[in-house]
Design an enzyme around this catalytic site. Structure first.
Site, PDB file in Angstrom:
ATOM      1  N   HIS A   1       0.843  -1.145   0.146  1.00 19.62           N
ATOM      2  CA  HIS A   1      -0.132   0.166   0.027  1.00 19.62           C
ATOM      3  C   HIS A   1       0.839   1.310  -0.128  1.00 19.62           C
ATOM      4  O   HIS A   1       0.704   2.491  -0.758  1.00 19.62           O
ATOM      5  CB  HIS A   1      -0.997  -0.062   1.222  1.00 19.62           C
ATOM      6  CG  HIS A   1      -1.889  -1.092   1.452  1.00 19.62           C
ATOM      7  ND1 HIS A   1      -2.068  -1.724   2.535  1.00 19.62           N
ATOM      8  CD2 HIS A   1      -3.055  -1.534   0.434  1.00 19.62           C
ATOM      9  CE1 HIS A   1      -2.941  -2.623   2.184  1.00 19.62           C
ATOM     10  NE2 HIS A   1      -3.670  -2.349   0.905  1.00 19.62           N
TER      11      HIS A   1
ATOM     12  N   LYS B   1     -16.760  -7.450   7.172  1.00 20.06           N
ATOM     13  CA  LYS B   1     -15.719  -8.301   6.863  1.00 20.06           C
ATOM     14  C   LYS B   1     -14.852  -8.819   7.967  1.00 20.06           C
ATOM     15  O   LYS B   1     -13.931  -9.399   7.805  1.00 20.06           O
ATOM     16  CB  LYS B   1     -14.839  -7.391   5.733  1.00 20.06           C
ATOM     17  CG  LYS B   1     -15.155  -7.301   4.177  1.00 20.06           C
ATOM     18  CD  LYS B   1     -13.759  -7.006   3.458  1.00 20.06           C
ATOM     19  CE  LYS B   1     -14.269  -6.812   2.163  1.00 20.06           C
ATOM     20  NZ  LYS B   1     -12.961  -6.025   1.556  1.00 20.06           N
TER      21      LYS B   1
ATOM     22  N   ARG C   1      -1.784  -5.890  -8.677  1.00 16.07           N
ATOM     23  CA  ARG C   1      -0.864  -6.839  -8.318  1.00 16.07           C
ATOM     24  C   ARG C   1      -0.571  -7.830  -9.435  1.00 16.07           C
ATOM     25  O   ARG C   1       0.051  -7.663 -10.431  1.00 16.07           O
ATOM     26  CB  ARG C   1      -0.921  -7.397  -6.978  1.00 16.07           C
ATOM     27  CG  ARG C   1      -0.620  -6.586  -5.753  1.00 16.07           C
ATOM     28  CD  ARG C   1      -1.089  -7.196  -4.542  1.00 16.07           C
ATOM     29  NE  ARG C   1      -2.323  -7.556  -4.598  1.00 16.07           N
ATOM     30  CZ  ARG C   1      -3.389  -7.897  -3.358  1.00 16.07           C
ATOM     31  NH1 ARG C   1      -2.713  -7.957  -2.218  1.00 16.07           N
ATOM     32  NH2 ARG C   1      -4.412  -8.057  -3.670  1.00 16.07           N
TER      33      ARG C   1
ATOM     34  N   SER D   1      -2.613  -7.637   2.828  1.00 15.26           N
ATOM     35  CA  SER D   1      -2.918  -7.823   4.189  1.00 15.26           C
ATOM     36  C   SER D   1      -3.226  -9.075   4.779  1.00 15.26           C
ATOM     37  O   SER D   1      -2.757  -9.504   5.796  1.00 15.26           O
ATOM     38  CB  SER D   1      -3.887  -6.811   4.448  1.00 15.26           C
ATOM     39  OG  SER D   1      -3.642  -5.619   4.235  1.00 15.26           O
TER      40      SER D   1
HETATM   41  O1  PNS Z   1      -8.738  -3.121   0.231  1.00 17.72           O
HETATM   42  P1  PNS Z   1     -10.232  -3.703  -0.331  1.00 17.72           P
HETATM   43  O2  PNS Z   1     -10.825  -4.366   0.673  1.00 17.72           O
HETATM   44  O3  PNS Z   1     -10.052  -4.474  -1.671  1.00 17.72           O
HETATM   45  O4  PNS Z   1     -10.981  -2.280  -0.749  1.00 17.72           O
HETATM   46  C1  PNS Z   1     -12.245  -2.439  -1.313  1.00 17.72           C
HETATM   47  C2  PNS Z   1     -13.155  -1.295  -1.283  1.00 17.72           C
HETATM   48  C3  PNS Z   1     -12.955  -0.400  -0.202  1.00 17.72           C
HETATM   49  C4  PNS Z   1     -12.370  -0.335  -2.386  1.00 17.72           C
HETATM   50  C5  PNS Z   1     -14.258  -1.563  -1.750  1.00 17.72           C
HETATM   51  O5  PNS Z   1     -14.934  -2.514  -1.094  1.00 17.72           O
HETATM   52  C6  PNS Z   1     -15.421  -0.267  -1.877  1.00 17.72           C
HETATM   53  O6  PNS Z   1     -15.387   0.659  -2.602  1.00 17.72           O
HETATM   54  N1  PNS Z   1     -16.462  -0.486  -1.186  1.00 17.72           N
HETATM   55  C7  PNS Z   1     -17.427   0.669  -0.933  1.00 17.72           C
HETATM   56  C8  PNS Z   1     -18.757   0.200  -1.388  1.00 17.72           C
HETATM   57  C9  PNS Z   1     -18.972   0.751  -2.616  1.00 17.72           C
HETATM   58  O7  PNS Z   1     -18.943   1.700  -3.205  1.00 17.72           O
HETATM   59  N2  PNS Z   1     -19.518  -0.358  -3.526  1.00 17.72           N
HETATM   60  C10 PNS Z   1     -19.811  -0.126  -4.950  1.00 17.72           C
HETATM   61  C11 PNS Z   1     -18.613  -0.032  -6.038  1.00 17.72           C
HETATM   62  S1  PNS Z   1     -18.185  -1.762  -6.521  1.00 17.72           S
END
Ligand code: PNS
Length: 168
Positions: free
Chosen positions: A23, A47, A96, A134
């Site tokens: 990150h 989660k 990645r 992570s």
């Molecule tokens: O680090 P991660 O868990 O891969 O991040 C995921 C994240 C936070 C980017 C994603 O879960 C997110 O944007 N969640 C917010 C909900 C949202 O906007 N959903 C609709 C778009 S797909």
């Protein structure tokens, strides 16, 4: 902080449970490309994160302190609503391996459908960091492995304390 006219503001969203050197590599790259970068932690209790949102925010804040144009925030709900509220027109995500692609592609297109004026930009971490997640960091420390080149020192300390009760 209010957005100034002509300023390019980006959001780098994620669970950051916890923040890793992968990150951080992306934060460094993104911070060079935009005027302001907001690293935003998702408050995703569903989660079942290892760290509370407060802990994750504290760790991110500590790690990004050296970068003058990087701020930290958290969000619930839709990412695009949060980006709009913060005046951001760009979402930064890391890719990645090819296995990340399908999930990222779906999210980027869904976000574009919701807010066509917000663009997603994908960056690649350096190869030394491109395998770090992570999830794997937590597994390695839980099983007693060395994670010192995978996470910043503050994160390593917090993980050791959480899994092995080691206080430094
Ligand atoms: O680090 P991660 O868990 O891969 O991040 C995921 C994240 C936070 C980017 C994603 O879960 C997110 O944007 N969640 C917010 C909900 C949202 O906007 N959903 C609709 C778009 S797909």
């Amino acid at each position: 902080m209010a957005t100034k006219p002509g300023e390019l503001v980006a959001i780098y969203p994620g669970s950051f449970d916890p923040i890793t050197n992968g990150h951080l590599d992306l934060i460094e790259r993104a911070a060079r490309l935009v005027d302001r970068l907001i690293v935003s932690v998702l408050r995703n209790d569903s989660k079942k994160p290892l760290f509370s949102v407060q802990d994750r925010l504290e760790l991110v804040a500590e790690v990004v302190r050296p970068y003058r144009n990087v701020e930290v925030d958290y969000f619930d709900g839709l990412l695009v609503d949060h980006a709009t509220a913060r005046g951001a027109t760009l979402i930064i995500r890391g890719i990645r391996a090819i296995s990340d692609y399908e999930y990222e592609w779906q999210m980027a297109l869904m976000n574009r459908r919701l807010r066509p004026d917000i663009e997603t930009m994908f960056l690649m971490a350096g190869e030394a960091h491109s395998f770090i997640s992570s999830h794997l960091v937590k597994e390695v420390i839980r099983l007693g492995g060395n994670i010192s080149d995978l996470v910043p020192p503050a994160v390593e300390q917090r993980l050791k304390h959480r899994f092995h009760g080691v206080q430094s």
